[in-house]
Design a protein around this motif. Structure first.
Motif, PDB file in Angstrom:
ATOM      1  N   LEU A   1       3.360  13.474   4.325  1.00 23.42           N
ATOM      2  CA  LEU A   1       3.558  12.789   3.997  1.00 23.42           C
ATOM      3  C   LEU A   1       3.229  11.054   4.696  1.00 23.42           C
ATOM      4  O   LEU A   1       3.362  10.507   5.408  1.00 23.42           O
ATOM      5  CB  LEU A   1       5.198  12.806   3.927  1.00 23.42           C
ATOM      6  N   PHE A   2       3.777  10.289   3.686  1.00 27.93           N
ATOM      7  CA  PHE A   2       2.915   9.175   4.336  1.00 27.93           C
ATOM      8  C   PHE A   2       4.319   8.267   5.071  1.00 27.93           C
ATOM      9  O   PHE A   2       5.694   8.004   4.740  1.00 27.93           O
ATOM     10  CB  PHE A   2       2.650   8.104   3.058  1.00 27.93           C
ATOM     11  N   PRO A   3       3.956   7.294   6.164  1.00 28.55           N
ATOM     12  CA  PRO A   3       4.744   6.415   6.032  1.00 28.55           C
ATOM     13  C   PRO A   3       5.361   5.539   4.601  1.00 28.55           C
ATOM     14  O   PRO A   3       4.746   5.102   3.942  1.00 28.55           O
ATOM     15  CB  PRO A   3       4.712   5.053   6.933  1.00 28.55           C
ATOM     16  N   HIS A   4       6.438   4.941   4.574  1.00 27.94           N
ATOM     17  CA  HIS A   4       7.139   4.369   3.494  1.00 27.94           C
ATOM     18  C   HIS A   4       6.500   2.823   3.579  1.00 27.94           C
ATOM     19  O   HIS A   4       5.786   2.131   4.786  1.00 27.94           O
ATOM     20  CB  HIS A   4       8.674   3.611   3.751  1.00 27.94           C
ATOM     21  N   ILE A   5       5.712   2.081   2.416  1.00 30.29           N
ATOM     22  CA  ILE A   5       5.466   0.841   2.076  1.00 30.29           C
ATOM     23  C   ILE A   5       5.993  -0.470   2.372  1.00 30.29           C
ATOM     24  O   ILE A   5       6.859  -0.164   1.312  1.00 30.29           O
ATOM     25  CB  ILE A   5       4.158   1.323   1.694  1.00 30.29           C
ATOM     26  N   PRO A   6       6.703  -0.889   3.213  1.00 25.41           N
ATOM     27  CA  PRO A   6       7.618  -2.088   3.174  1.00 25.41           C
ATOM     28  C   PRO A   6       6.669  -3.263   2.356  1.00 25.41           C
ATOM     29  O   PRO A   6       7.292  -4.356   3.527  1.00 25.41           O
ATOM     30  CB  PRO A   6       7.698  -2.332   4.872  1.00 25.41           C
TER      31      PRO A   6
ATOM     32  N   ASP B   1       9.669   7.855  -3.317  1.00 31.10           N
ATOM     33  CA  ASP B   1       8.023   8.541  -3.211  1.00 31.10           C
ATOM     34  C   ASP B   1       7.229   8.438  -4.557  1.00 31.10           C
ATOM     35  O   ASP B   1       7.930   9.140  -5.364  1.00 31.10           O
ATOM     36  CB  ASP B   1       8.854   9.889  -2.683  1.00 31.10           C
TER      37      ASP B   1
ATOM     38  N   CYS C   1      13.245  -0.774   0.188  1.00 35.12           N
ATOM     39  CA  CYS C   1      12.374  -1.041   0.950  1.00 35.12           C
ATOM     40  C   CYS C   1      11.350  -0.721   1.412  1.00 35.12           C
ATOM     41  O   CYS C   1      10.270  -0.626   2.186  1.00 35.12           O
ATOM     42  CB  CYS C   1      12.790  -2.268   2.026  1.00 35.12           C
ATOM     43  N   THR C   2      11.442   1.121   1.483  1.00 30.05           N
ATOM     44  CA  THR C   2      11.311   2.085   1.694  1.00 30.05           C
ATOM     45  C   THR C   2      10.351   2.666   0.875  1.00 30.05           C
ATOM     46  O   THR C   2      11.170   3.436  -0.096  1.00 30.05           O
ATOM     47  CB  THR C   2      12.175   2.822   2.541  1.00 30.05           C
TER      48      THR C   2
ATOM     49  N   ARG D   1       7.087   5.494  -0.061  1.00 23.17           N
ATOM     50  CA  ARG D   1       6.684   6.642   0.585  1.00 23.17           C
ATOM     51  C   ARG D   1       5.288   6.760  -0.426  1.00 23.17           C
ATOM     52  O   ARG D   1       5.546   6.975  -1.671  1.00 23.17           O
ATOM     53  CB  ARG D   1       7.614   7.286   0.865  1.00 23.17           C
TER      54      ARG D   1
ATOM     55  N   THR E   1      -1.413   3.507   6.324  1.00 22.74           N
ATOM     56  CA  THR E   1      -0.677   3.006   7.000  1.00 22.74           C
ATOM     57  C   THR E   1      -0.272   1.352   7.724  1.00 22.74           C
ATOM     58  O   THR E   1      -1.223   1.311   7.774  1.00 22.74           O
ATOM     59  CB  THR E   1      -0.466   3.628   9.376  1.00 22.74           C
ATOM     60  N   ARG E   2       1.016   1.145   7.201  1.00 19.85           N
ATOM     61  CA  ARG E   2       0.674  -0.090   7.119  1.00 19.85           C
ATOM     62  C   ARG E   2       2.041  -0.482   8.086  1.00 19.85           C
ATOM     63  O   ARG E   2       3.280  -0.074   8.209  1.00 19.85           O
ATOM     64  CB  ARG E   2       0.913  -0.810   5.902  1.00 19.85           C
ATOM     65  N   LEU E   3       1.995  -2.047   8.403  1.00 25.36           N
ATOM     66  CA  LEU E   3       3.585  -2.354   9.319  1.00 25.36           C
ATOM     67  C   LEU E   3       3.177  -3.900   8.841  1.00 25.36           C
ATOM     68  O   LEU E   3       2.152  -4.330   8.828  1.00 25.36           O
ATOM     69  CB  LEU E   3       2.881  -2.648  10.941  1.00 25.36           C
ATOM     70  N   VAL E   4       4.219  -4.357   8.321  1.00 27.80           N
ATOM     71  CA  VAL E   4       4.218  -5.535   8.473  1.00 27.80           C
ATOM     72  C   VAL E   4       4.776  -6.211   9.622  1.00 27.80           C
ATOM     73  O   VAL E   4       5.416  -5.466  11.000  1.00 27.80           O
ATOM     74  CB  VAL E   4       6.179  -5.796   7.728  1.00 27.80           C
ATOM     75  N   GLU E   5       4.160  -7.175  10.165  1.00 23.14           N
ATOM     76  CA  GLU E   5       4.812  -8.069  11.154  1.00 23.14           C
ATOM     77  C   GLU E   5       4.711  -9.075  10.927  1.00 23.14           C
ATOM     78  O   GLU E   5       4.161 -10.079  10.274  1.00 23.14           O
ATOM     79  CB  GLU E   5       3.147  -8.114  11.762  1.00 23.14           C
TER      80      GLU E   5
END
Lengths: 538, 157
Positions: free
Chosen positions: A160-165, A172, A512-513, A515, A530-534
């Motif tokens: 499963l994927f990380p949520h994409i924020p 999902d 906000c979340t 997957r 995989t993504r991160l909000v920075e």
């Protein structure tokens, strides 16, 4: 228009208000009538509502189908016996969701089910649990251990994927791909299902519901409270005063600008225009301040009541808001023009996620998604409410149906909204006129529909009044609910790298979340994104 | 605070969970991040637990029955145990369930969620230092930004 309805085999119309007619149909002819109304008469399918009518002295379930067109709203009423099954018209994807929701919440029996799992409720809730049936206690929680229910083809899905924020809601999205082409798509949502309809029907009185209706959504909440008040006003035939109409129009447009600026900012973030993202967010802060000046709250204005608005917008507040608005207008227009002429926007979004006009029609798409695909459906023009018949504005329509058109529709709409606010502020004397609300008498067993054009599209509230200032049934159909089914048409065949952008382009108003599961059908492999909000300095 | 990165060599890790919020607090959180960004503060915002420990947990919304299953699935995948230094509960709903506190579709606020988690799913979420409740519907971005700034001062001095 009524002639066109007669051609589809409908008879015996009763008027609820000037624009709403209702008629009864037999369950077995429903699919055929809907096909005729949508595909031949060109009407828009809004939603359907399942009602447990045992509390009204009848048997079984009633379903109301809401279909709308120019200056006409049609309610088709069907009685379904407890053991009878309703057919899901497989060629009309716009009907899937509301019928399955009625199955989950009021216990409607369906023939040719599309979703065999529990659609709205957690899979761990037994099938016999139908919370909107009148014998169900609203505080009953049948929660047992969670069961793993997705994806439906687990042999292919491994991770499963990380949520994409990107600041949408949690849901999902499962995307099946062949190398990098999307071949199938699955959706599980309703994680935000908080039981709002049941709370409104049981715990609250009807005049308290505008408060909770505003809390349906934290971005476009005001439009929900307007739609609810309009539904009650239509059911009880309340005529609201001029100043209340103008106040509602003003705040609805403030909200539209705020919502569109947020979406455009997030779009800029996604296509790597970080500088514009920050500028748009800052501009949006001014719009939020405007809401605060006018109502006292940045969000959740809390100003609507049945029959009008609470009376406290003073002339000082209006003047202060007008001063802020004149600064904001130039800044905002400049930013939007900059975005519109941006090469990056064109390159990243043109030709991506195309939705044809026909597909938009049968999936029931609304709002900017429909208008980007060449459908000019806008409730403000089709079924004018508040003071929209007194202001002049145009509806931007594009025919390409891609993400680029959706962005352009939203940019143009924001500019139109600025113009509408200008016109309303120009009528500030009328805004201050008294009274701000009409008195009304509560009558039981009345049916009412309220529709507004939310920033994301048509928002529908349906009510049946009960005794003692209570609602018997309250149904909310938010615009994203109508837009999500169009993703099946716009995602399949596209490249995987565009999946996020296409999903975002309908402006899913969840929270906000996300997957994502990507399943490679060719190789049986699963890949990860995989993504991160920075939050970094620009 | 300007030299935050030089001093720490790391960026604080936030785990952010929306457990059924209406979006109001989420967007105000975004507005708070934009405000913090202007003062030069940096965060890594994660929405999926992939490590056993995070600095700050931010949670918005009442915990709905549906998202309860998703969050516990996420915790199980992360090894069944998760530690956070600080938990920030944003908005009235996360603090005590808000108007949904006894609805069939929610479990109430974050505290009752922790109880359910231990009882039903046998997963553990430990808050090592403080739990911070910010009420409001929605919260104000200024409050959120101030809180996050204070937490950073506590963590890194």
């Amino acid at each position: 228009m009524i002639d066109r309805l007669r051609e589809c085999g409908l008879r015996d119309f009763t008027y609820i208000d000037d624009e709403t007619v209702t008629t009864c149909v037999r369950p077995e002819e429903l699919s055929q009538i809907l096909r005729c109304l949508i595909l031949r008469a060109g009407l828009h399918f809004s939603t359907c509502v399942g009602v447990d009518v045992r509390g009204l002295g009848e048997q079984g379930i009633e379903i109301y189908y809401i279909v709308s067109g120019k200056k006409l709203r049609l309610l088709l009423r069907t009685s379904v016996a407890p053991s009878e099954k309703i057919e899901v018209p497989l060629d009309l994807p716009c009907t899937y969701w509301c019928l399955h929701e009625a199955r989950d919440l009021v216990g409607l029996n369906l023939r040719n089910e599309v979703y065999t799992y529990r659609f709205v409720l957690p899979d761990s809730y037994p099938r016999s649990v139908c919370p909107l049936r009148k014998d169900y206690q609203y505080s009953e929680r049948p929660l047992t251990k969670c069961v793993q229910e997705m994806p439906t083809r687990p042999e292919k899905a491994i991770t499963l994927f990380p949520h994409i924020p990107y600041f949408y809601e949690h849901e999902d999205f499962i995307v099946y791909v062949d190398v990098d082409k999307i071949v199938d798509f699955e959706y599980r949502g309703f994680y935000n299902h908080r039981g709002i309809e049941k709370v409104g029907e049981t715990r609250l009185k009807a005049d308290q519901v505008p408060f909770i209706a505003e809390r349906i959504c934290g971005i476009c909440g005001y439009t929900h409270s307007c739609a609810y008040c309009q539904a009650v006003e239509s059911a009880l035939r309340i005529d609201i005063p001029e100043s209340a109409r103008l106040t509602r129009t003003l705040l609805l447009e403030v909200e539209r600008i705020e919502s569109h600026l947020l979406w455009l900012a997030i779009l800029c973030y996604m296509i790597n225009l970080r500088d514009l993202f920050l500028k748009l967010m800052r501009c949006r802060e001014h719009v939020m301040s405007m809401g605060e000046i006018l109502t006292g709250n940045r969000k959740m204005y809390g100003i609507n009541v049945i029959g009008g608005v609470r009376d406290f917008i003073t002339s000082e507040r209006i003047e202060k808001a007008a001063r802020l608005f004149s600064e904001l207008k130039t800044q905002c227009t400049k930013l939007l023009q900059e975005l519109k002429s941006s090469e990056r926007l064109r390159a990243a979004t043109r030709g991506v996620g195309t939705l044809s006009r026909e597909d938009a029609l049968i999936t029931g798409a609304v709002g900017p998604v429909a208008r980007a695909s060449g459908i000019d459906y806008d409730v403000r023009k089709y079924l004018p409410y508040a003071a929209y018949s007194q202001v002049s504005f145009s509806i931007p329509v594009y025919s390409e149906g891609d993400v680029y058109s959706r962005a352009l529709v939203r940019i143009d709409e924001t500019l139109e909204s600025i113009d509408i606010i200008d016109q309303v502020l120009g009528m500030s004397r009328a805004l201050l006129e008294k009274p701000h609300r009409s008195e009304y008498e509560w009558l039981p067993c009345r049916v009412g529909v309220g529709m507004t054009e939310a920033p994301r599209g048509e928002d529908v509230h349906f009510i049946i009044t009960g005794h003692d200032l209570r609602l018997y049934r309250w149904r909310v159909r938010a615009p994203t609910y109508a837009n999500l089914p169009s993703l099946w048409k716009s995602l399949i065949g596209e490249k995987l790298e565009h999946a996020n952008l296409i999903i975002a382009s309908i402006d899913p108003c969840l929270a906000c979340t996300d997957r994502l599961v990507v399943v490679d059908t060719g190789l049986g492999k699963v890949r990860k994104i995989t993504r991160l909000v920075e939050v970094r300095e620009a | 605070m300007q030299t935050q990165e030089a001093k720490l060599g790391t960026v604080p890790e936030i785990l952010y969970i929306n457990s059924g919020s209406c979006n109001g607090c989420d967007i105000e959180l975004l507005a708070a991040f934009v405000e913090l960004q202007e003062t030069g503060l940096k965060f890594n915002v994660n929405v999926e637990a992939r490590k056993p420990r995070y600095d700050i947990l931010v949670i918005t919304g009442p915990v709905t029955a549906q998202s309860f299953c998703r969050i516990s699935r996420m915790l199980r995948e992360a090894g069944g145990r998760l530690e956070v230094e600080y938990a920030v509960l944003l908005g009235s709903c996360a603090c005590g369930g808000g108007i949904w506190y006894d609805s069939y579709a929610t479990l109430g606020g974050f505290d009752s969620f922790l109880n359910y988690l231990r009882r039903v799913e046998e997963a553990e979420l430990t808050i090592r230092k403080e739990k911070i409740y910010i009420t409001g519907c929605p919260v104000r971005p200024r409050d959120v930004a101030e809180t996050l700034r204070e937490i950073l001062e506590k963590i890194y001095g």
